[in-house]
Design an enzyme around this catalytic site. Structure first.
Site, PDB file in Angstrom:
ATOM      1  N   ASN A  10       0.854  -1.187   0.000  1.00  0.00           N
ATOM      2  CA  ASN A  10       0.000   0.000   0.000  1.00  0.00           C
ATOM      3  C   ASN A  10       0.901   1.252   0.000  1.00  0.00           C
ATOM      4  OD1 ASN A  10      -1.536   2.214   0.958  1.00  0.00           O
ATOM      5  ND2 ASN A  10      -3.072   0.821   1.801  1.00  0.00           N
ATOM      6  N   ALA A  11       0.939   1.946  -1.148  1.00  0.00           N
ATOM      7  CA  ALA A  11       1.837   3.098  -1.316  1.00  0.00           C
ATOM      8  C   ALA A  11       1.486   4.227  -0.351  1.00  0.00           C
ATOM      9  CB  ALA A  11       1.772   3.596  -2.752  1.00  0.00           C
ATOM     10  N   ASP A  69      -1.011  -3.954   9.919  1.00  0.00           N
ATOM     11  CA  ASP A  69      -2.362  -4.356   9.546  1.00  0.00           C
ATOM     12  C   ASP A  69      -3.325  -3.421  10.267  1.00  0.00           C
ATOM     13  OD1 ASP A  69      -3.676  -6.377   7.799  1.00  0.00           O
ATOM     14  OD2 ASP A  69      -4.889  -6.653   9.588  1.00  0.00           O
TER      15      ASP A  69
END
Ligand code: ITT
Length: 193
Positions: A10-11, A69
């Protein structure tokens, strides 16, 4: 400077964590570490998934690494989407579809409290440690703001008039779930052990 792999695809997370860490710790991306496949996330808890992602990278590289997460827990929905936040509406990571589904599920609900929870799992020299960050807030009745990512246009943190998507990145990072978890990670990594 200390170097460590950040196990994310996830950038947006990468940008946020780079900004939070400043020039104290240098992050290596998964691509730079030679991992191009999606890492499985099939555990029933946020902590379990964070550990699973970190272990996947540790087992393949033997390098110090950490994973993030994150889940959005909405009280009126019994804690959903929670650990399923990335795949709430579809099997992919469709941020817009996830927001549309959340707004639909929340239609007509007066009680709108929610929280973002992040667990960062670190493996350093083979030793596992977890750091949690939580921010309380509420789900708005429509999307507001263009910044951030994911559920940010629908989440107003406690004590603020704006959603995360309306706050400047540094304002979000100063109070967010990820900002809090990563501050604990940095304190641990930079401490004399
Ligand atoms: P990884 O490669 O790190 O696993 P991911 O996008 O799959 O990236 P998660 O499994 O932690 O990340 O999924 C959490 C989902 O929750 C993510 O896809 C976003 O939609 C949302 N989310 C996570 N952090 C958020 C934040 O700071 N603001 C808004 N939404 C966020």
């Amino acid at each position: 400077m200390k170097r460590i792999i950040f196990a994310t695809n996830n950038a947006h997370k990468l940008d946020e964590v780079r900004a939070i860490l400043g020039n104290t710790i240098e992050l290596t991306t998964l691509k730079e570490a030679g991992i191009t496949e999606d890492i499985p996330e099939n555990e029933p808890t946020i902590e379990g998934n964070a550990l699973a992602k970190a272990r996947y990278v540790w087992e393949r590289t033997g390098c110090d690494c950490f994973a993030d997460d994150t889940g959005l827990e909405v009280d009126a929905l019994g804690g959903a989407p929670g650990v399923h936040s990335a795949r709430y509406a579809t099997d992919g990571h469709d941020f817009a579809a996830n927001r549309t589904k959340l707004l639909r599920e929340m239609e007509g609900k007066e009680h709108r409290t929610a929280r973002f929870r992040t667990v960062v799992a670190l493996i350093e020299g083979g030793k596992e440690s977890c750091f949690e960050g939580v921010v309380e807030g509420e789900i708005t009745t429509s999307e507001m703001g263009e910044g951030g990512f994911g559920y940010d246009p629908l989440f107003r943190p406690e004590g603020y008039e704006q959603t995360f998507a309306e706050l400047a990145p540094e304002e979000k990072n100063a109070i967010s779930h990820r900002g809090r978890a990563v501050a604990k990670l940095a304190a641990y990594l930079l401490a004399d052990k």
